[in-house]
Write a protein that holds these residues in place. Structure first.
Motif, short mmCIF file in Angstrom:
data_model
loop_
_atom_site.label_atom_id
_atom_site.label_comp_id
_atom_site.label_asym_id
_atom_site.label_seq_id
_atom_site.Cartn_x
_atom_site.Cartn_y
_atom_site.Cartn_z
N TYR A 32 9.45 1.65 -18.09
CA TYR A 32 8.88 2.58 -17.11
C TYR A 32 9.93 3.56 -16.60
O TYR A 32 9.64 4.74 -16.40
N GLU A 33 11.16 3.10 -16.42
CA GLU A 33 12.23 4.01 -16.00
C GLU A 33 12.47 5.07 -17.06
O GLU A 33 12.71 6.24 -16.74
N SER A 34 12.39 4.71 -18.33
CA SER A 34 12.59 5.68 -19.40
C SER A 34 11.45 6.70 -19.46
O SER A 34 11.60 7.75 -20.07
N CYS A 35 10.35 6.38 -18.78
CA CYS A 35 9.20 7.30 -18.72
C CYS A 35 9.18 8.11 -17.42
O CYS A 35 8.19 8.77 -17.11
N GLY A 36 10.26 8.04 -16.64
CA GLY A 36 10.36 8.84 -15.43
C GLY A 36 10.00 8.14 -14.15
O GLY A 36 9.97 8.76 -13.08
N TYR A 37 9.72 6.85 -14.19
CA TYR A 37 9.41 6.10 -12.99
C TYR A 37 10.70 5.56 -12.39
O TYR A 37 11.66 5.31 -13.11
N THR A 38 10.71 5.38 -11.07
CA THR A 38 11.87 4.80 -10.40
C THR A 38 11.43 3.57 -9.61
O THR A 38 10.29 3.48 -9.15
N ARG A 39 12.36 2.66 -9.44
CA ARG A 39 12.05 1.43 -8.72
C ARG A 39 11.71 1.72 -7.26
O ARG A 39 12.39 2.50 -6.60
N ALA A 40 10.67 1.06 -6.80
CA ALA A 40 10.27 1.15 -5.40
C ALA A 40 10.32 -0.29 -4.84
O ALA A 40 11.36 -0.92 -4.93
N GLU A 41 9.22 -0.78 -4.33
CA GLU A 41 9.18 -2.11 -3.72
C GLU A 41 9.17 -3.23 -4.75
O GLU A 41 8.72 -3.06 -5.87
N ALA A 91 2.68 5.04 -28.28
CA ALA A 91 1.33 5.02 -27.69
C ALA A 91 1.39 4.85 -26.18
O ALA A 91 0.67 5.52 -25.44
N GLY A 92 2.25 3.96 -25.69
CA GLY A 92 2.37 3.75 -24.25
C GLY A 92 2.82 4.99 -23.53
O GLY A 92 2.29 5.35 -22.47
N ARG A 93 3.79 5.69 -24.08
CA ARG A 93 4.28 6.94 -23.48
C ARG A 93 3.18 8.00 -23.45
O ARG A 93 3.04 8.73 -22.48
N ARG A 94 2.42 8.08 -24.54
CA ARG A 94 1.33 9.07 -24.57
C ARG A 94 0.26 8.74 -23.54
O ARG A 94 -0.30 9.63 -22.90
N LEU A 95 -0.03 7.45 -23.36
CA LEU A 95 -1.00 7.05 -22.35
C LEU A 95 -0.48 7.35 -20.94
O LEU A 95 -1.24 7.79 -20.07
N ALA A 132 0.83 -1.21 0.00
CA ALA A 132 0.00 0.00 0.00
C ALA A 132 0.86 1.26 0.00
O ALA A 132 1.95 1.29 0.58
N ALA A 133 0.34 2.28 -0.65
CA ALA A 133 1.00 3.59 -0.65
C ALA A 133 0.77 4.27 0.70
O ALA A 133 -0.22 3.99 1.38
N THR A 134 1.65 5.17 1.06
CA THR A 134 1.53 5.89 2.33
C THR A 134 0.92 7.27 2.13
O THR A 134 0.87 8.05 3.08
N GLU A 135 0.47 7.56 0.90
CA GLU A 135 -0.15 8.85 0.60
C GLU A 135 -1.09 8.65 -0.59
O GLU A 135 -1.04 7.61 -1.24
N PRO A 136 -1.93 9.63 -0.87
CA PRO A 136 -2.82 9.49 -2.03
C PRO A 136 -2.01 9.29 -3.31
O PRO A 136 -0.94 9.87 -3.49
N GLU A 137 -2.54 8.44 -4.17
CA GLU A 137 -1.84 8.12 -5.40
C GLU A 137 -2.83 7.89 -6.53
O GLU A 137 -4.02 7.70 -6.31
N LEU A 138 -2.29 7.88 -7.73
CA LEU A 138 -3.02 7.40 -8.90
C LEU A 138 -2.23 6.18 -9.37
O LEU A 138 -1.01 6.27 -9.57
N TYR A 139 -2.92 5.06 -9.49
CA TYR A 139 -2.24 3.81 -9.82
C TYR A 139 -2.53 3.41 -11.26
O TYR A 139 -3.68 3.43 -11.70
N VAL A 140 -1.49 3.07 -11.97
CA VAL A 140 -1.63 2.55 -13.33
C VAL A 140 -1.88 1.05 -13.18
O VAL A 140 -0.97 0.27 -12.96
N ARG A 141 -3.14 0.67 -13.26
CA ARG A 141 -3.52 -0.74 -13.09
C ARG A 141 -3.11 -1.59 -14.29
O ARG A 141 -2.76 -2.75 -14.14
N SER A 142 -3.19 -0.99 -15.46
CA SER A 142 -2.80 -1.74 -16.65
C SER A 142 -2.39 -0.77 -17.76
O SER A 142 -3.04 0.26 -17.95
N LEU A 143 -1.35 -1.11 -18.45
CA LEU A 143 -0.91 -0.39 -19.64
C LEU A 143 -0.56 -1.44 -20.67
O LEU A 143 0.28 -2.30 -20.43
N ILE A 144 -1.24 -1.38 -21.80
CA ILE A 144 -1.02 -2.35 -22.87
C ILE A 144 -0.76 -1.57 -24.15
O ILE A 144 -1.46 -0.60 -24.44
N GLY A 145 0.24 -2.00 -24.90
CA GLY A 145 0.54 -1.35 -26.16
C GLY A 145 0.83 -2.35 -27.25
O GLY A 145 1.35 -3.44 -26.99
#
Length: 138
Positions: free
Chosen positions: A108-117, A72-76, A50-63
């Motif tokens: 996902y890292e190339s889209c600005g995400y970083t590894r968490a858990e 298309a994935g980057r635009r989504l 679980a997140a420790t603060e409000p979040e928006l979760y990407v439940r699914s991304l398909i390209g």
């Protein structure tokens, strides 16, 4: 992009119907290809820490893997950023398969995400290794 679970046709129909019924689901189209990507936003799956603060979760991304659908994935994911900003949320998270070549994590890292858990989903004959990635909006 997204999960590559081995599901029978009936389970895929059920899963995709559920995604399409989600209030924050989006489809990318291409003039020649038709549907070339999909994004579903919502709450994190139960197997994700679980997140420790409000979040928006990407439940699914398909390209589509068709070269004409490139980007298309980057635009989504940019749309996910917009949806988060509009709702005042600064944390976005996504999870993906952490095995294989690591291409999903690298995308996902190339889209600005970083590894968490990391996490594992118990499956037979072996567990499914997962990686949560996070992105913070400024």
């Amino acid at each position: 992009m997204g999960h590559r679970a081995v599901l029978g046709p009936a389970l895929w129909v059920e899963r995709i119907s559920e995604w399409c019924a989600a209030p924050d689901s989006w489809v990318a189209t291409h003039a020649e290809l038709g549907v070339c990507g999909a994004l579903v936003l919502g709450e994190a799956s139960s197997y994700v820490p679980a997140a420790t603060e409000p979040e928006l979760y990407v439940r699914s991304l398909i390209g589509s893997r068709d070269p004409r659908a490139k980007g298309a994935g980057r635009r989504l994911l940019a749309l996910a950023d917009e949806r988060a900003a509009a709702s005042g949320v600064t944390l976005l998270r996504v999870d993906c398969y952490a095995g294989g070549t690591g291409d999903l994590i690298a995308f996902y890292e190339s889209c600005g995400y970083t590894r968490a858990e990391t996490f594992a989903v118990e499956k037979q004959p072996q567990d499914w290794p997962g990686q949560v990635l996070a992105r913070r909006l400024d």
